[in-house]
Write an enzyme that holds these catalytic residues in place. Sequence first.
Site, PDB file in Angstrom:
ATOM      1  N   TYR A  18       7.359   3.940  -0.375  1.00 31.67           N
ATOM      2  CA  TYR A  18       7.279   3.788  -1.899  1.00 31.67           C
ATOM      3  C   TYR A  18       9.060   3.662  -2.274  1.00 31.67           C
ATOM      4  O   TYR A  18       9.135   3.141  -3.200  1.00 31.67           O
ATOM      5  CB  TYR A  18       6.856   5.116  -2.561  1.00 31.67           C
ATOM      6  CG  TYR A  18       5.464   4.928  -2.970  1.00 31.67           C
ATOM      7  CD1 TYR A  18       4.393   5.017  -1.844  1.00 31.67           C
ATOM      8  CD2 TYR A  18       4.742   4.684  -4.003  1.00 31.67           C
ATOM      9  CE1 TYR A  18       2.998   4.874  -2.063  1.00 31.67           C
ATOM     10  CE2 TYR A  18       3.530   4.740  -4.344  1.00 31.67           C
ATOM     11  CZ  TYR A  18       2.678   4.693  -3.345  1.00 31.67           C
ATOM     12  OH  TYR A  18       1.283   5.001  -3.462  1.00 31.67           O
ATOM     13  N   LYS A  38       0.788   9.049  11.650  1.00 30.86           N
ATOM     14  CA  LYS A  38       0.230   7.944  12.578  1.00 30.86           C
ATOM     15  C   LYS A  38       1.138   7.941  13.682  1.00 30.86           C
ATOM     16  O   LYS A  38       2.001   6.943  14.165  1.00 30.86           O
ATOM     17  CB  LYS A  38       0.262   6.571  11.822  1.00 30.86           C
ATOM     18  CG  LYS A  38      -0.290   5.440  12.556  1.00 30.86           C
ATOM     19  CD  LYS A  38      -2.006   5.351  12.754  1.00 30.86           C
ATOM     20  CE  LYS A  38      -2.248   4.268  13.651  1.00 30.86           C
ATOM     21  NZ  LYS A  38      -3.744   4.291  13.922  1.00 30.86           N
ATOM     22  N   ASP A  49      -6.040   7.068  10.444  1.00 27.06           N
ATOM     23  CA  ASP A  49      -7.368   6.655  10.418  1.00 27.06           C
ATOM     24  C   ASP A  49      -8.710   7.331  10.968  1.00 27.06           C
ATOM     25  O   ASP A  49      -9.726   7.530  10.108  1.00 27.06           O
ATOM     26  CB  ASP A  49      -7.476   5.466  11.487  1.00 27.06           C
ATOM     27  CG  ASP A  49      -6.796   5.806  12.872  1.00 27.06           C
ATOM     28  OD1 ASP A  49      -6.198   7.105  12.946  1.00 27.06           O
ATOM     29  OD2 ASP A  49      -6.642   4.937  13.738  1.00 27.06           O
ATOM     30  N   ASP A  70      -1.609   8.860  -1.007  1.00 27.35           N
ATOM     31  CA  ASP A  70      -2.017   8.062  -2.069  1.00 27.35           C
ATOM     32  C   ASP A  70      -3.443   7.472  -1.752  1.00 27.35           C
ATOM     33  O   ASP A  70      -4.474   7.594  -2.486  1.00 27.35           O
ATOM     34  CB  ASP A  70      -1.207   6.732  -2.140  1.00 27.35           C
ATOM     35  CG  ASP A  70      -1.569   5.650  -3.162  1.00 27.35           C
ATOM     36  OD1 ASP A  70      -2.208   6.197  -4.317  1.00 27.35           O
ATOM     37  OD2 ASP A  70      -1.675   4.513  -3.274  1.00 27.35           O
ATOM     38  N   ASP A 124      -7.546   9.207  -2.968  1.00 32.31           N
ATOM     39  CA  ASP A 124      -8.578   8.403  -3.675  1.00 32.31           C
ATOM     40  C   ASP A 124      -9.912   8.628  -3.100  1.00 32.31           C
ATOM     41  O   ASP A 124     -10.760   8.701  -3.677  1.00 32.31           O
ATOM     42  CB  ASP A 124      -8.198   6.756  -3.918  1.00 32.31           C
ATOM     43  CG  ASP A 124      -7.402   6.466  -5.077  1.00 32.31           C
ATOM     44  OD1 ASP A 124      -6.754   7.378  -5.638  1.00 32.31           O
ATOM     45  OD2 ASP A 124      -7.444   5.321  -5.622  1.00 32.31           O
TER      46      ASP A 124
HETATM   47  C1  IPM Z   1      -1.070   7.555  -7.815  1.00 31.00           C
HETATM   48  C2  IPM Z   1      -1.041   6.048  -8.161  1.00 31.00           C
HETATM   49  C3  IPM Z   1       0.577   5.593  -8.115  1.00 31.00           C
HETATM   50  C4  IPM Z   1       0.785   5.906  -6.896  1.00 31.00           C
HETATM   51  C5  IPM Z   1       0.484   4.193  -8.609  1.00 31.00           C
HETATM   52  C6  IPM Z   1       0.209   3.982 -10.196  1.00 31.00           C
HETATM   53  C7  IPM Z   1       1.968   3.956  -8.551  1.00 31.00           C
HETATM   54  O1  IPM Z   1      -1.789   5.184  -7.397  1.00 31.00           O
HETATM   55  O2  IPM Z   1      -0.552   8.329  -8.691  1.00 31.00           O
HETATM   56  O3  IPM Z   1      -1.829   7.640  -6.907  1.00 31.00           O
HETATM   57  O4  IPM Z   1       0.810   4.803  -5.902  1.00 31.00           O
HETATM   58  O5  IPM Z   1       1.537   6.702  -6.385  1.00 31.00           O
HETATM   59 MG    MG Z   2      -3.041   6.303  -6.088  1.00 30.45          MG
END
Ligand code: IPM
Ligand code: MG
Length: 361
Positions: A146, A195, A227, A251, A255
């Site tokens: 990032y 990884k 993975d 990240d 999710d």
């Molecule tokens: C998160 C989001 C952010 C990230 C985006 C919006 C830049 O996906 O907070 O997980 O990737 O960190």
């Molecule tokens: Mg995210």
Amino acid sequence: MELKITCIPGDGIGPEIVAEAKKTLDAVAEKYGHDMQYTDILMGGASIDVHGVPLTDEAVETARSADAVLMGSIGGDTTTSPWYKLAPNLRPEAGLLAIRKALNLFANLRPAVLYEELAGACPLKTEISEKGFDMLIMRELTGGLYFGERRTTEENGVRKAVDTLTYDENEIRRIAIKGFDIARKRKKKVTSVDKANVLDSSRLWRAVVEEVAKDYPDVTLEHMLVDNCAMQLVKDPAQFDVILTENMFGDILSDEASMVTGSIGMLASASLNDTKFGLYEPSHGSAPDIAGKDLANPIATILSASMMLRYSFDLDKEADVIDNAVKQVLKDGYRTGDIMSDGCTQVGCKKMGDLIVERIK
Ligand code: IPM
Ligand code: MG
């Protein structure tokens, strides 16, 4: 107690969900005699529209001068919103990355818990979900891909893009220490995800995590390739306590972890630096498709406000009251659309906030 809080309503559903979180904080403040002082700042698309940039220096200073920051969400529809015609460093997300970096918020805590009441919304097979799970993803937030150097060039008519993944040992050590400290207060297990079979940055990650682990003989450490971790999260999520990982892996895995809880609309997060200061935000995005329709689930933001009380203000009792009110509302059968199931009562964002407030009073 006086609590100075900077709020970032942001874009999309952000303003609606932050309004509900403030409502719950006000209810707690009234019950326990605290004084909440809110100051709003603009970030993301909302800031672009007014100032032409996703985050101003003044906004950063306002945030810095508070005790904690409560955020909704930022960003719009990446295919239709004019914000995405701007240069990458002027888009909404750049504001979020900039505030994380400016405030040195290197430790991102994303708890993923399967609520008994929402077991029906869990997409996993019953034999997996019935074991329940309660994990915390500790994501490094100010390094790695990032924040590495990046550029797009063209050589002999061929376009080329480069992103760099860099970590130094100090960045790894400080997040590892946070991970082990938290594990000590939980089930005493750290799964460090990397990884290391391919990346140098992961091999350094693994080596430094091993060093830190020596100071925590009471905490079990295991290493897992990213993975494999993606697979284990859906195969056997109950095995995890603290998942410690770098920015990009965190990240993606957070999710995935949130989805196995039934809905990303339930997942809170805290981004911390070395002090008590933190930025608290739901793990989900700005959901522009449902913005302004009173359909959003405010629970992730309300639980983020609870994390704020716990981590930045040491108000554990007040945080428990919010967490229990959320559980009670779910037990009473109220659901927003994203977690709706048969036999429950569907409510909007505002009503969900009201129902939680009723159970705090
Ligand atoms: C998160 C989001 C952010 C990230 C985006 C919006 C830049 O996906 O907070 O997980 O990737 O960190
Ligand atoms: Mg995210």
